[in-house]
Design a protein around this motif. Structure first.
Motif, short mmCIF file in Angstrom:
data_model
loop_
_atom_site.label_atom_id
_atom_site.label_comp_id
_atom_site.label_asym_id
_atom_site.label_seq_id
_atom_site.Cartn_x
_atom_site.Cartn_y
_atom_site.Cartn_z
N ASP A 253 41.28 54.70 48.79
CA ASP A 253 40.83 53.40 48.29
C ASP A 253 41.96 52.58 47.67
N TYR A 254 43.17 53.12 47.70
CA TYR A 254 44.31 52.44 47.07
C TYR A 254 44.82 51.31 47.96
N TYR B 65 38.46 51.29 31.11
CA TYR B 65 39.63 50.93 31.95
C TYR B 65 39.46 49.52 32.51
N ALA B 66 38.29 49.29 33.11
CA ALA B 66 38.03 47.99 33.74
C ALA B 66 37.94 46.89 32.70
N MET B 67 37.29 47.21 31.58
CA MET B 67 37.16 46.19 30.53
C MET B 67 38.53 45.74 30.05
N SER B 68 39.37 46.73 29.77
CA SER B 68 40.70 46.43 29.25
C SER B 68 41.52 45.62 30.25
N ALA B 69 41.42 46.00 31.52
CA ALA B 69 42.17 45.26 32.55
C ALA B 69 41.71 43.80 32.60
N VAL C 40 43.87 46.57 39.31
CA VAL C 40 43.94 47.96 38.90
C VAL C 40 42.88 48.73 39.69
N LEU C 41 43.05 50.06 39.78
CA LEU C 41 42.13 50.91 40.52
C LEU C 41 41.52 51.93 39.56
N VAL C 42 40.19 51.90 39.44
CA VAL C 42 39.52 52.76 38.46
C VAL C 42 38.49 53.66 39.15
N GLY D 150 43.39 40.92 34.43
CA GLY D 150 43.54 41.70 35.65
C GLY D 150 42.24 41.73 36.43
N GLU D 151 42.34 42.20 37.67
CA GLU D 151 41.15 42.37 38.50
C GLU D 151 40.97 43.83 38.83
N VAL D 152 39.73 44.20 39.14
CA VAL D 152 39.39 45.62 39.17
C VAL D 152 38.86 46.04 40.53
N ALA D 153 39.45 47.11 41.09
CA ALA D 153 38.90 47.75 42.29
C ALA D 153 38.57 49.20 41.93
N GLU D 154 37.69 49.81 42.72
CA GLU D 154 37.21 51.16 42.37
C GLU D 154 37.51 52.17 43.46
N TYR D 155 37.78 53.41 43.07
CA TYR D 155 37.71 54.51 44.04
C TYR D 155 36.48 55.34 43.69
N ARG D 156 35.78 55.76 44.71
CA ARG D 156 34.48 56.42 44.53
C ARG D 156 34.63 57.93 44.53
N LEU D 157 34.08 58.54 43.53
CA LEU D 157 33.96 59.99 43.53
C LEU D 157 32.61 60.30 44.15
#
Ligand SMILES: *Cc1c(COP(=O)(O)O)cnc(C)c1O
Length: 357
Positions: free
Chosen positions: A151-152, A119-123, A109-111, A128-135
């Motif tokens: 970042d997708y 979001y990441a905790m739930s995934a 997932v992308l958070v 699931g595994e977690v990737a991030e997009y940076r603001l």
């Protein structure tokens, strides 16, 4: 024996409670102003309070009729089928249902970062595994399609928060549509509108009508003041409707919660007062706080104060609890919830004194 390897899991850090802080500082809880968790400063909708009292009498029954009634009422309001409304134990519970319905083990997932930790905790709970997009702060945490798509990488779920917590910014519907268009057919774009009522713009539910890859999250915790009741819902594409019955905890929302929700939806006056006061408080904070702030569409304002931990600590000694944003990766910022007018004025005055020291 032990639980499974939970070392990649993080612990949710909630804003601090009034009771907790009062005890620690030896203060009277009534003298504290809590502006740390984006709660409703006016309390719950009074109509919901009445409904909760009445519902106490039927707490022995499973919430069958009330669950159906609330689902139907929300479906009516949004112009979707009842099966497209997924009630849950808070918005967080709905995030769990969507992760359960979407993720196979190992799916990514992308958070957003900074962003809402759950979001990441739930995934991760759902393997699931977690990737991030940076603001980017340099870019005032701009929420646009390029930031997310840059970042997708084929993630199964993309989480968008609009209005965003903790920055207060928002995505345009065009940006959401572009993200949904440009991501894979098998990617769900989940638009978290926990603060949607505070923003004067259209809801992404418009897109749920037209497409099969956008879902929207809403909650009763913020504008309706029912955070302690735990009630939220998703609006999901028609194609997803059947999945709810396969993934939800039976009676996902309690009898008390459903009755409170039904009453709150009919209490326009409480919601209106809440939204109007939040708009006033956002403007007041941005004009009078001696610190840079970002434009907010929610019931809170992010402010850059230097050493957030020190400022939050000093404020707390003065009886004002704000959210130190270090856990969001912003150790120089605090997030201040919109209070009543009196609370907001006091918070700004105390904050300006602390900043002047
Ligand atoms: C508050 C909040 C939610 C939902 O909270 P619940 O109390 O679980 O309904 C979801 N997303 C964001 C960004 C929030 O701030």
């Amino acid at each position: 024996m032990e639980p499974r390897d939970l070392s990649s899991h993080t612990v949710y850090q909630a804003g601090r409670g009034v009771e907790e802080v009062a005890r620690e500082l030896g203060l009277d809880p009534d003298d504290l102003v809590k502006l740390a968790s984006n709660e409703n400063p006016f309390g719950p909708s009074p109509a919901a309070v009445e409904a909760i009292k009445a519902a106490a009498e039927s707490a022995n029954s499973y919430p069958k009729a009330s669950h159906a009634d609330l689902t139907e009422k929300l479906a009516d309001e949004w112009g979707v089928a009842p099966s497209q409304i997924w009630l849950g134990n808070g918005g967080d519970g709905v995030l769990d249902y969507l992760a359960r319905a979407a993720l196979d083990p190992g799916d990514r997932v992308l958070v957003p970062e900074p962003g809402f930790a759950y979001y990441a905790m739930s995934a991760r709970f759902h393997h699931g595994e977690v990737a991030e997009y940076r603001l980017s702060k340099a870019d005032d945490f701009a929420l646009d399609a390029e930031t997310v798509l840059g970042d997708y990488d084929g993630e199964r779920v993309v989480y968008l928060t609009s209005p965003h917590n903790p920055t207060g910014g928002r995505f345009s519907l065009d940006a959401v549509a572009t993200i949904a268009d440009e991501t894979d057919e098998e990617t769900l774009v989940l638009v978290d509108e926990a603060y949607g009522e505070f923003a004067d713009g259209p809801s992404a539910v418009e897109l749920v009508d037209e497409r099969d890859d956008v879902a929207v999250l809403r909650t009763f915790s913020k504008v309706y003041g029912l955070a302690g009741v735990r009630l939220g819902y998703g609006v999901v594409p028609e194609e997803w409707a059947d999945a709810y019955a396969r993934v939800n905890t039976p009676f996902a929302a309690s009898e008390i919660a459903c009755r409170a929700g039904l009453a709150a939806l009919d209490d326009g006056a409480h919601a209106e007062k809440t939204v109007e006061t939040a708009a006033w408080a956002r403007e007041y904070m941005s004009e009078t706080l001696d610190a840079p702030t970002w434009e907010s569409h929610g019931n809170f304002v992010l402010a850059e104060v230097g050493d957030a931990e020190a400022v939050a600590d000093q404020l707390q000694r003065r009886g004002v609890i704000v959210r130190d944003c270090s856990s969001f990766g912003l150790p120089e910022c605090v997030r201040i919830t919109c209070g009543t007018k009196a609370e907001t004025r006091r918070a700004v005055a105390e904050c300006n004194e602390v900043l002047a020291e």
